[in-house]
Write an enzyme that holds these catalytic residues in place. Structure first.
Site, short mmCIF file in Angstrom:
data_model
loop_
_atom_site.label_atom_id
_atom_site.label_comp_id
_atom_site.label_asym_id
_atom_site.label_seq_id
_atom_site.Cartn_x
_atom_site.Cartn_y
_atom_site.Cartn_z
N GLY A 1 0.83 -1.19 0.00
CA GLY A 1 0.00 0.00 0.00
C GLY A 1 0.86 1.25 0.00
O GLY A 1 2.06 1.21 0.31
N GLU B 1 6.18 -5.66 7.64
CA GLU B 1 5.52 -4.59 8.40
C GLU B 1 6.08 -4.39 9.81
O GLU B 1 6.01 -3.27 10.34
CB GLU B 1 4.01 -4.85 8.47
N ASP C 1 -0.68 -7.49 7.37
CA ASP C 1 -2.13 -7.37 7.25
C ASP C 1 -2.60 -8.02 5.95
O ASP C 1 -2.06 -9.03 5.54
CB ASP C 1 -2.56 -5.90 7.37
N GLY D 1 0.72 -5.22 0.70
CA GLY D 1 -0.49 -5.22 -0.11
C GLY D 1 -0.32 -5.89 -1.46
O GLY D 1 -1.30 -6.34 -2.06
#
Length: 362
Positions: free
Chosen positions: A69, A140, A148, A117
């Site tokens: 992302g 992350e 995530d 992402g």
């Protein structure tokens, strides 16, 4: 190279193949909210078209499918109190769930960098293709965040600790390791991807997943030997604990070169992120649906936007690029149960209806 006025996502059709091409090569095709929405619209079109046999997602440029992302947008938006980070995660996570339920064959060329992402838009494909250039990671914990896009689901589907290792360390995986970790299916040399796409475009509209598998198989070759997966017995033993402290103690006691190197990697990560990530992974292991994992991860993002470590991690990695984050708390023994608990408060605005979660594939 695309100009700043070029569309961030290119949607087209070649024969019976629906194409989704991420078009931010200078930003390693990092996802924006508009790109997530573009992908959703493309899926609407392709799923409704009886002339489309399969869908293919790729990244423009030579460097990778997608680096994740748009972290700078989340950083800036979070600091400004904007709704954009929350809207981005909400729509991205819903897209992840949709990709996992997609009825038509979905092919992902996981060439080059595939992180965060970027894993989320490819790991749920029915046919996940890696190359000799693939470097797949969920990094992350190194920016004060947690893996995530459903990582607490897809890193916990196998009865081993490889996913625990990948989620905590964020270390990149090459092709054979990505396959061994259950995150990819086939290895195709990068110089044959264009020919494979052309073959897929000539499939009959009635093609099945088995037909797509046969097309991929005609181009697939064995990857170079796995590196990390060769340490599976050691990883299974050293990462089997439910606290980071026990894992670090086990690594220290083992004393092997791999254990020492891994211990050194973990000690650079946000202590709070490590604890949050391990709890997410352990809870995810017991879940029956991807949606339940995404729901928990989405709820945790509210605490991320209020945290010190996320902004400090992004500052050190992306803004100032000094690679010297000052975590707070700085040590594992300073992280309290209350610090972790705030990441597990349910969201007041859930992602999914209570009956979501049917039709799992991964």
């Amino acid at each position: 190279m695309p100009s700043t006025s070029d569309p961030q996502t290119l949607i087209d059709r070649t024969g019976t193949l629906g194409r989704i091409r991420l078009n931010r090569p200078k930003a390693l095709n990092s996802l924006t909210l508009s790109m997530v929405r573009d992908i959703e619209k493309a899926l609407d079109t392709f799923e409704a078209d009886p002339g489309i046999a399969a869908v293919l997602i790729t990244g423009e440029g030579e460097r990778g499918l997608c680096a994740g992302g748009d972290i700078r947008m989340i950083y800036d938006g979070g600091k400004a109190g904007s709704r954009e980070p929350v809207d981005f995660w909400r729509e991205e996570y819903r897209l992840n769930a949709r990709l996992n339920r997609l009825q038509k064959p979905f092919v992902a060329f996981m060439d080059g960098i595939v992180m965060g992402g970027g894993v989320g838009i490819s790991v749920y494909a029915s046919h996940r293709i890696v190359t000799e250039r693939t470097r797949l990671a969920m990094p992350e914990t190194g920016i004060g965040f947690f893996p995530d896009v459903g990582a607490s689901w897809f890193l916990t589907r196998r009865k081993n600790e490889l996913g625990t290792y990948a989620g905590l360390t964020g270390e990149p995986l090459a092709a054979a390791d990505a396959i061994a970790f259950g995150l990819a299916d086939s290895h195709v040399p990068s110089d044959r991807l264009a020919d494979l796409a052309e073959r897929l475009s000539r499939l009959p509209a009635s093609a099945t997943r088995a037909d797509v598998s046969a097309a991929v198989g005609a181009f697939a070759v064995a990857p170079p030997p796995a590196q990390v997966a060769g340490q599976k017995p050691l990883i299974d033993r050293l990462f089997a604990f439910d606290t980071i402290e026990e894992i670090l103690d086990a690594l220290a006691r083992d004393g092997s070169e791999f254990a020492e190197r891994t211990r050194g990697v973990l000690r650079t990560k946000s202590p709070l992120s490590l604890k949050v990530t391990l709890r997410l992974l352990r809870l995810g292991r017991a879940e029956a649906s991807l949606e339940a994992c995404l729901e928990r991860e989405f709820a945790a993002t509210a605490a991320v936007l209020r945290s010190h470590d996320f902004y400090e991690g992004v500052r050190a990695a992306v803004v100032d690029k000094d690679r010297n984050p000052q975590w707070r708390p700085a040590r594992l023994d300073e992280v309290t149960a209350e610090d972790v608990a705030v990441f597990f408060e349910p969201s007041a605005d859930p992602l999914f209806a209570a009956d979501a979660g049917k039709g799992e594939r991964l």
